[in-house]
Design an enzyme around this catalytic site. Sequence first.
Site, PDB file in Angstrom:
ATOM      1  N   GLU A  33      13.504  44.871 -58.878  1.00 52.00           N
ATOM      2  CA  GLU A  33      13.112  43.515 -58.484  1.00 52.00           C
ATOM      3  C   GLU A  33      13.325  43.444 -56.973  1.00 52.00           C
ATOM      4  O   GLU A  33      14.426  43.735 -56.506  1.00 52.00           O
ATOM      5  CB  GLU A  33      14.031  42.520 -59.205  1.00 52.00           C
ATOM      6  CG  GLU A  33      13.561  41.102 -59.101  1.00 52.00           C
ATOM      7  CD  GLU A  33      14.480  40.135 -59.859  1.00 52.00           C
ATOM      8  OE1 GLU A  33      15.268  40.589 -60.707  1.00 52.00           O
ATOM      9  OE2 GLU A  33      14.399  38.935 -59.558  1.00 52.00           O
ATOM     10  N   ARG A 257      25.173  51.405 -67.025  1.00 49.20           N
ATOM     11  CA  ARG A 257      25.092  51.204 -65.582  1.00 49.20           C
ATOM     12  C   ARG A 257      26.073  52.133 -64.890  1.00 49.20           C
ATOM     13  O   ARG A 257      27.125  52.457 -65.431  1.00 49.20           O
ATOM     14  CB  ARG A 257      25.504  49.780 -65.210  1.00 49.20           C
ATOM     15  CG  ARG A 257      24.644  48.704 -65.739  1.00 49.20           C
ATOM     16  CD  ARG A 257      25.166  47.361 -65.263  1.00 49.20           C
ATOM     17  NE  ARG A 257      24.624  47.029 -63.961  1.00 49.20           N
ATOM     18  CZ  ARG A 257      23.410  46.543 -63.780  1.00 49.20           C
ATOM     19  NH1 ARG A 257      22.616  46.319 -64.797  1.00 49.20           N
ATOM     20  NH2 ARG A 257      22.983  46.243 -62.574  1.00 49.20           N
ATOM     21  N   LYS A 267      23.763  43.110 -56.723  1.00 44.99           N
ATOM     22  CA  LYS A 267      23.079  42.647 -55.521  1.00 44.99           C
ATOM     23  C   LYS A 267      23.597  41.279 -55.083  1.00 44.99           C
ATOM     24  O   LYS A 267      23.677  40.993 -53.891  1.00 44.99           O
ATOM     25  CB  LYS A 267      21.569  42.559 -55.790  1.00 44.99           C
ATOM     26  CG  LYS A 267      20.864  43.891 -55.642  1.00 44.99           C
ATOM     27  CD  LYS A 267      19.372  43.740 -55.809  1.00 44.99           C
ATOM     28  CE  LYS A 267      18.986  44.003 -57.243  1.00 44.99           C
ATOM     29  NZ  LYS A 267      17.535  44.062 -57.483  1.00 44.99           N
TER      30      LYS A 267
HETATM   31  P1  ATP Z   1      21.846  44.190 -59.781  1.00 44.47           P
HETATM   32  O1  ATP Z   1      22.574  43.840 -61.012  1.00 44.47           O
HETATM   33  O2  ATP Z   1      22.597  45.042 -58.831  1.00 44.47           O
HETATM   34  O3  ATP Z   1      21.235  43.015 -59.105  1.00 44.47           O
HETATM   35  P2  ATP Z   1      19.443  44.762 -61.132  1.00 44.47           P
HETATM   36  O4  ATP Z   1      19.557  45.451 -62.429  1.00 44.47           O
HETATM   37  O5  ATP Z   1      19.162  43.319 -61.140  1.00 44.47           O
HETATM   38  O6  ATP Z   1      20.681  45.139 -60.248  1.00 44.47           O
HETATM   39  P3  ATP Z   1      16.850  45.717 -60.570  1.00 44.47           P
HETATM   40  O7  ATP Z   1      16.119  45.654 -59.288  1.00 44.47           O
HETATM   41  O8  ATP Z   1      16.386  44.868 -61.676  1.00 44.47           O
HETATM   42  O9  ATP Z   1      18.355  45.429 -60.237  1.00 44.47           O
HETATM   43  O10 ATP Z   1      17.003  47.226 -61.031  1.00 44.47           O
HETATM   44  C1  ATP Z   1      15.997  48.208 -60.992  1.00 44.47           C
HETATM   45  C2  ATP Z   1      16.358  49.315 -61.925  1.00 44.47           C
HETATM   46  O11 ATP Z   1      17.606  49.894 -61.542  1.00 44.47           O
HETATM   47  C3  ATP Z   1      16.547  48.796 -63.339  1.00 44.47           C
HETATM   48  O12 ATP Z   1      15.926  49.680 -64.228  1.00 44.47           O
HETATM   49  C4  ATP Z   1      18.037  48.768 -63.523  1.00 44.47           C
HETATM   50  O13 ATP Z   1      18.372  48.948 -64.862  1.00 44.47           O
HETATM   51  C5  ATP Z   1      18.495  49.918 -62.631  1.00 44.47           C
HETATM   52  N1  ATP Z   1      19.865  49.679 -62.177  1.00 44.47           N
HETATM   53  C6  ATP Z   1      20.338  48.623 -61.488  1.00 44.47           C
HETATM   54  N2  ATP Z   1      21.650  48.712 -61.276  1.00 44.47           N
HETATM   55  C7  ATP Z   1      22.052  49.884 -61.841  1.00 44.47           C
HETATM   56  C8  ATP Z   1      23.310  50.570 -61.968  1.00 44.47           C
HETATM   57  N3  ATP Z   1      24.437  50.066 -61.474  1.00 44.47           N
HETATM   58  N4  ATP Z   1      23.326  51.753 -62.609  1.00 44.47           N
HETATM   59  C9  ATP Z   1      22.193  52.269 -63.099  1.00 44.47           C
HETATM   60  N5  ATP Z   1      20.985  51.694 -63.016  1.00 44.47           N
HETATM   61  C10 ATP Z   1      20.902  50.510 -62.406  1.00 44.47           C
HETATM   62 MG    MG Z   2      17.428  42.642 -62.295  1.00 46.26          MG
END
Ligand code: ATP
Ligand code: MG
Length: 557
Positions: A33, A257, A267
């Site tokens: 995102e 994660r 984030k």
């Molecule tokens: P955050 O919780 O840090 O805001 P998010 O999951 O909202 O992260 P996205 O931009 O939606 O961030 O993530 C893009 C991809 O990266 C998704 O497939 C998500 O599952 C993966 N991802 C995000 N954070 C992690 C993590 N800590 N470990 C492994 N994969 C991750």
């Molecule tokens: Mg997300």
Amino acid sequence: MSEEKSLNFIEEIIEADLKSGKYQSIVTRFPPEPNGYLHIGHATSICLNFGLSKRFGGYTNLRFDDTNPVTEETEYVESIKQDVAWLGFEWKNELYASDYFEQLYGFAVKLIEKGFAYVDDLSAEEIASLKGSHTEPGKDSPYRNRSIEENLRLFSEMRAGKYKDGEKVLRARIDMAHPNMLMRDPIIYRIKHAHHHRTGDAWCIYPMYDFAHGQSDSIEHVTHSICTLEFVPHRELYDWFIEKLEIFPSHQYEFARRNLTYTVMSKRKLLQLVNDKHVDGWDDPRMPTISGMRRRGYTPEAFRDFCDRVGIAKRENIVDVGLLEFCVREHLNKIALRRMVVFDPLKVVLTNYEEVLGEVEMLVGEDNPEDPNSATREIPFGRELYIERDDFMENPPKKFFRLFPGGMVRLKHAYIIKCDEVVKDEAGQITELRCTYIPESKSGNDTSGINVKGTLHWVSANNNVTAEVRLYDRLFKVEDPSSEEGDFKDYINPNSLDVVATVYAEPALKNARMDDRYQFLRKGYFTLDTKDTYGRLVFNRTVTLKDGWAKEQKKSS
Ligand code: ATP
Ligand code: MG
């Protein structure tokens, strides 16, 4: 990924899918995102998704999951692309979920036509209050049984902008008593009169994550849609939409994660650190973002090695950040150019060294002793040198192998010297060491027969360049700041940055390049800072030579 390594659980699934002929090749995607910069957790997901298609044949798309108009910005899109490319991966297609808005709208209409979706006039609060609980079934909305015609009309009016935000939503018509709460008539479209970074004002209704993600996967024929564990309960809904819409059957798989010690990873929290100025931006070298770690001097090779070593898990866990630092050291040891830099100078005068006017004795040092084909650089010697102040002790303890009165050490790439006299100022501060050098002890051609235990780095006092160095430590004082009591920001390490305004470096560093990595002998790994340094040389310490942290911890416990 090496072939001998045993398969992780997702690789096993893919291998079975290919063997059974379910797929000929695979398609994965990385779906960020664009609402922040990528961090080391994302790097795990990137290495996993791109690694799978590389290993098993197929490709990976980079898809921006930009269905929420409010939080997304083009700046983030650009940084994400830069980070994925820097990690060393090539996406097949650059895609945007927002490009599917028309198709997604069509899917919603199809659901309505099949009696699987309805327009609800209840407010968000009312919908929540009828949702029930894990032990109680929910209750039907009074609008649940609208006719298909009425739903079609209302939904197209929603699109046309006839209603205000929150006045109506489109919901899937599943089962208000479903044991999975997410299956209790989830909202699939909401009204938001908001400007979108790509579609502008073309839309005032936007699909929810659950109605966009699986369908986007399906549109792209993604075979293995890999996400993190919090989406496990969403899988049922993911499958339900695909089944009812009769579209390409993508499948979702979940892994844990990636969490790291002494780090926060969400984030939202990283944004707070930036906004509250605990760091100087998303790319501050202390941030766990890819851009921050890049600025600090971490390499893509080290990231990929780390992801490979850790693998993926089915349960939440927390990985020692020391392992990441280990991977960084492993790689830097192979590629870093060795240079000598004195941080806290103490002058050494070689009383028996004759300088010839206008001539400088140039010594030679290899750039990297780990590399058999290493290039070399010239290092100017002279009568007046700097050594590190703490490499000298007037009254040394036993086993102090550095310099002391009457003692001898080797100067790296140069000669053995002997300390004859300590010169002090009126306050008793040592200002200078008067030493003699052994001319027959020149490195590479030592016929002196003298054995010394210590080797020191040094620079010429009259032939050097000055620089600033920034020494970074961990941003947090505790292993898992997010699980401590109170606010995670209470656990910020107040000493995470130590700036040394002037250090003295051998002249070869005058031509330091952004792409090169350096090992300052006995000091650590360093890289040029990439930001507004106004012609000055500014180096970031990437990582220490050894794990100083663990030692400190032991001492204080
Ligand atoms: P955050 O919780 O840090 O805001 P998010 O999951 O909202 O992260 P996205 O931009 O939606 O961030 O993530 C893009 C991809 O990266 C998704 O497939 C998500 O599952 C993966 N991802 C995000 N954070 C992690 C993590 N800590 N470990 C492994 N994969 C991750
Ligand atoms: Mg997300």
